[in-house]
Design a protein around this motif. Structure first.
Motif, PDB file in Angstrom:
ATOM      1  N   LEU A   1       1.030  -1.353  -0.122  1.00 37.06           N
ATOM      2  CA  LEU A   1      -0.373  -0.087  -0.434  1.00 37.06           C
ATOM      3  C   LEU A   1       0.784   1.095  -0.437  1.00 37.06           C
ATOM      4  CD1 LEU A   1      -2.207  -1.089   2.210  1.00 37.06           C
ATOM      5  CD2 LEU A   1      -2.684  -0.950  -0.161  1.00 37.06           C
ATOM      6  N   THR A   2       1.867   0.985   0.788  1.00 35.60           N
ATOM      7  CA  THR A   2       2.995   1.973   0.944  1.00 35.60           C
ATOM      8  C   THR A   2       3.576   2.107  -0.609  1.00 35.60           C
ATOM      9  OG1 THR A   2       3.129   1.629   3.021  1.00 35.60           O
ATOM     10  CG2 THR A   2       5.005   3.177   2.489  1.00 35.60           C
ATOM     11  N   VAL A   3       3.896   1.320  -1.228  1.00 40.84           N
ATOM     12  CA  VAL A   3       4.785   1.350  -2.787  1.00 40.84           C
ATOM     13  C   VAL A   3       3.734   2.137  -3.719  1.00 40.84           C
ATOM     14  CG1 VAL A   3       5.635   0.589  -3.984  1.00 40.84           C
ATOM     15  CG2 VAL A   3       6.181  -0.091  -2.074  1.00 40.84           C
ATOM     16  N   ILE A   4       2.366   1.746  -3.492  1.00 39.95           N
ATOM     17  CA  ILE A   4       1.474   2.407  -4.687  1.00 39.95           C
ATOM     18  C   ILE A   4       1.278   4.192  -3.727  1.00 39.95           C
ATOM     19  CG2 ILE A   4      -1.163   2.030  -5.305  1.00 39.95           C
ATOM     20  CD1 ILE A   4      -1.110  -0.985  -4.970  1.00 39.95           C
ATOM     21  N   TYR A   5       0.639   4.080  -2.887  1.00 39.88           N
ATOM     22  CA  TYR A   5       1.353   5.316  -3.124  1.00 39.88           C
ATOM     23  C   TYR A   5       1.939   6.419  -3.121  1.00 39.88           C
ATOM     24  CZ  TYR A   5      -0.263   9.424   0.337  1.00 39.88           C
ATOM     25  OH  TYR A   5      -0.406  10.960   0.190  1.00 39.88           O
ATOM     26  N   LEU A   6       3.136   5.578  -3.042  1.00 42.68           N
ATOM     27  CA  LEU A   6       4.005   6.258  -3.031  1.00 42.68           C
ATOM     28  C   LEU A   6       4.117   7.230  -4.468  1.00 42.68           C
ATOM     29  CD1 LEU A   6       6.693   5.767  -0.765  1.00 42.68           C
ATOM     30  CD2 LEU A   6       5.478   7.901  -0.440  1.00 42.68           C
ATOM     31  N   GLY A   7       4.329   5.552  -5.568  1.00 43.00           N
ATOM     32  CA  GLY A   7       4.312   5.828  -7.317  1.00 43.00           C
ATOM     33  C   GLY A   7       5.975   6.172  -8.024  1.00 43.00           C
ATOM     34  N   GLY A   8       6.372   6.347  -8.083  1.00 41.16           N
ATOM     35  CA  GLY A   8       7.298   6.758  -9.352  1.00 41.16           C
ATOM     36  C   GLY A   8       8.133   5.363  -9.122  1.00 41.16           C
ATOM     37  N   PRO A   9       9.504   5.742  -9.077  1.00 42.21           N
ATOM     38  CA  PRO A   9      10.489   4.274  -9.748  1.00 42.21           C
ATOM     39  C   PRO A   9      10.226   3.275  -7.885  1.00 42.21           C
ATOM     40  CG  PRO A   9      11.583   6.743  -8.619  1.00 42.21           C
ATOM     41  CD  PRO A   9      10.519   6.913  -8.513  1.00 42.21           C
ATOM     42  N   GLY A  10      10.499   3.560  -6.840  1.00 43.08           N
ATOM     43  CA  GLY A  10       9.693   2.421  -6.091  1.00 43.08           C
ATOM     44  C   GLY A  10       8.549   1.635  -6.390  1.00 43.08           C
ATOM     45  N   TYR A  11       7.632   2.034  -7.565  1.00 46.99           N
ATOM     46  CA  TYR A  11       6.448   1.639  -7.907  1.00 46.99           C
ATOM     47  C   TYR A  11       6.748   0.623  -9.205  1.00 46.99           C
ATOM     48  CZ  TYR A  11       1.644   0.405  -9.349  1.00 46.99           C
ATOM     49  OH  TYR A  11       0.452  -0.693  -9.456  1.00 46.99           O
ATOM     50  N   LEU A  12       8.316   1.681  -9.795  1.00 52.79           N
ATOM     51  CA  LEU A  12       7.911   0.686 -10.570  1.00 52.79           C
ATOM     52  C   LEU A  12       9.158  -0.953 -10.567  1.00 52.79           C
ATOM     53  CD1 LEU A  12       9.005   0.519 -14.312  1.00 52.79           C
ATOM     54  CD2 LEU A  12      11.069   2.110 -13.498  1.00 52.79           C
ATOM     55  N   LEU A  13      10.415  -0.266  -9.138  1.00 47.88           N
ATOM     56  CA  LEU A  13      10.669  -1.739  -8.585  1.00 47.88           C
ATOM     57  C   LEU A  13       9.302  -2.784  -8.219  1.00 47.88           C
ATOM     58  CD1 LEU A  13      13.258  -2.671  -8.228  1.00 47.88           C
ATOM     59  CD2 LEU A  13      13.468  -1.382  -5.811  1.00 47.88           C
ATOM     60  N   PHE A  14       8.746  -2.505  -7.488  1.00 46.93           N
ATOM     61  CA  PHE A  14       7.302  -3.141  -7.595  1.00 46.93           C
ATOM     62  C   PHE A  14       6.875  -4.500  -7.937  1.00 46.93           C
ATOM     63  CE2 PHE A  14       2.995  -3.855  -6.127  1.00 46.93           C
ATOM     64  CZ  PHE A  14       3.121  -4.790  -5.421  1.00 46.93           C
ATOM     65  N   ILE A  15       6.870  -3.289  -9.476  1.00 42.36           N
ATOM     66  CA  ILE A  15       6.458  -3.760 -10.877  1.00 42.36           C
ATOM     67  C   ILE A  15       7.040  -4.794 -11.413  1.00 42.36           C
ATOM     68  CG2 ILE A  15       5.138  -3.094 -13.151  1.00 42.36           C
ATOM     69  CD1 ILE A  15       3.856  -3.282 -10.086  1.00 42.36           C
ATOM     70  N   GLU A  16       8.824  -4.501 -11.266  1.00 43.41           N
ATOM     71  CA  GLU A  16       9.456  -5.419 -12.318  1.00 43.41           C
ATOM     72  C   GLU A  16       9.500  -6.654 -11.148  1.00 43.41           C
ATOM     73  OE1 GLU A  16      10.393  -4.556 -15.392  1.00 43.41           O
ATOM     74  OE2 GLU A  16      11.046  -2.274 -15.411  1.00 43.41           O
ATOM     75  N   ILE A  17       9.621  -6.396  -9.845  1.00 40.03           N
ATOM     76  CA  ILE A  17       9.602  -7.703  -9.268  1.00 40.03           C
ATOM     77  C   ILE A  17       8.972  -8.695  -9.596  1.00 40.03           C
ATOM     78  CG2 ILE A  17       9.559  -8.499  -6.911  1.00 40.03           C
ATOM     79  CD1 ILE A  17      11.546  -6.266  -6.043  1.00 40.03           C
ATOM     80  N   ILE A  18       7.129  -7.803  -9.523  1.00 39.18           N
ATOM     81  CA  ILE A  18       6.194  -8.111 -10.195  1.00 39.18           C
ATOM     82  C   ILE A  18       6.222  -9.277 -11.620  1.00 39.18           C
ATOM     83  CG2 ILE A  18       3.592  -8.658 -10.524  1.00 39.18           C
ATOM     84  CD1 ILE A  18       3.175  -7.160  -8.242  1.00 39.18           C
ATOM     85  N   ILE A  19       6.742  -8.740 -12.144  1.00 38.43           N
ATOM     86  CA  ILE A  19       6.791  -9.264 -13.577  1.00 38.43           C
ATOM     87  C   ILE A  19       8.032 -10.434 -13.309  1.00 38.43           C
ATOM     88  CG2 ILE A  19       7.404  -8.903 -15.998  1.00 38.43           C
ATOM     89  CD1 ILE A  19       6.628  -6.314 -15.781  1.00 38.43           C
ATOM     90  N   VAL A  20       9.085 -10.154 -12.905  1.00 44.47           N
ATOM     91  CA  VAL A  20      10.329 -11.242 -12.939  1.00 44.47           C
ATOM     92  C   VAL A  20       9.607 -12.559 -12.339  1.00 44.47           C
ATOM     93  CG1 VAL A  20      12.386 -11.923 -11.912  1.00 44.47           C
ATOM     94  CG2 VAL A  20      11.904  -9.740 -13.308  1.00 44.47           C
ATOM     95  N   ALA A  21       8.678 -12.099 -10.999  1.00 44.54           N
ATOM     96  CA  ALA A  21       8.116 -13.425 -10.394  1.00 44.54           C
ATOM     97  C   ALA A  21       6.685 -14.471 -10.876  1.00 44.54           C
ATOM     98  CB  ALA A  21       7.805 -12.948  -9.108  1.00 44.54           C
ATOM     99  N   GLY A  22       6.151 -13.391 -11.433  1.00 43.02           N
ATOM    100  CA  GLY A  22       4.932 -14.345 -12.684  1.00 43.02           C
ATOM    101  C   GLY A  22       6.396 -14.907 -14.158  1.00 43.02           C
ATOM    102  N   LEU A  23       6.914 -13.531 -14.356  1.00 42.54           N
ATOM    103  CA  LEU A  23       7.692 -14.724 -14.990  1.00 42.54           C
ATOM    104  C   LEU A  23       8.252 -15.633 -15.731  1.00 42.54           C
ATOM    105  CD1 LEU A  23       7.915 -14.849 -18.436  1.00 42.54           C
ATOM    106  CD2 LEU A  23      10.284 -12.847 -18.253  1.00 42.54           C
ATOM    107  N   ALA A  24       9.025 -16.393 -13.941  1.00 51.16           N
ATOM    108  CA  ALA A  24       9.799 -17.532 -13.516  1.00 51.16           C
ATOM    109  C   ALA A  24       8.259 -18.794 -13.362  1.00 51.16           C
ATOM    110  CB  ALA A  24      10.057 -16.959 -12.404  1.00 51.16           C
TER     111      ALA A  24
END
Length: 163
Positions: free
Chosen positions: A19-42
């Motif tokens: 919830l905090t990462v979503i609230y802040l947005g920006g590069p932290g949110y980008l990193l969060f989504i990239e982690i989700i993408i890598v985990a999902g693709l794995a």
């Protein structure tokens, strides 16, 4: 520790963090989504039984690069139009497909190359829309919260009902 206790503990830690990462947005949110993408693709690559390290690495790099390009293009849907970084995506995807052609001892088949190619777009491209939803739409943060709350509610319901 039981299954329920593990889920409860991960929720107590994970939900406020997300919830905090979503609230802040920006590069932290980008990193969060990239982690989700890598985990999902794995997970996708494991499901379709792709174990070759080179194919996996090229797939991860392509998916992360694709979502990064979407983020950097500010949602202008210009990922494949006159962007110099398009060459990078093309190279990664070509490496996936060509690994079955040029390596004589490769165990990569055309079918596996096609599945890896599909995974890059199925996981990387579709999850990249989380970036656009949060960063580019009016009330994007609120819509992102709604999406995550809906996912969590369905997951909790499925866990409780055993489906």
């Amino acid at each position: 520790m039981g299954e329920f206790n593990k889920r409860l503990l991960s929720s107590i830690i994970g939900i406020p963090l997300i919830l905090t990462v979503i609230y802040l947005g920006g590069p932290g949110y980008l990193l969060f989504i990239e982690i989700i993408i890598v985990a999902g693709l794995a997970e996708f690559l494991n499901i379709v039984n792709i174990t070759q390290r080179g194919v996996k690495l090229a797939s991860f790099l392509a998916a992360v690069s694709l979502s990064l390009l979407i983020y950097l293009n500010n949602g202008q849907n210009q990922v494949f139009h006159h962007n110099p970084a398009d060459l990078l995506i093309t190279i990664f995807l070509a490496l996936i497909v060509l690994s079955s052609v040029f390596y004589r001892n490769s165990t990569v088949t055309w079918q596996q190359s096609a599945l890896a190619f599909l995974g890059v777009f199925y996981v990387g491209w579709t999850l990249s829309y989380l970036l656009l939803l949060r960063e580019e739409f009016p009330l994007g943060r609120e819509y992102t919260y709604l999406l995550f709350f809906t996912i969590w509610a369905v997951d909790i319901g499925a866990y409780i009902l055993g489906k």
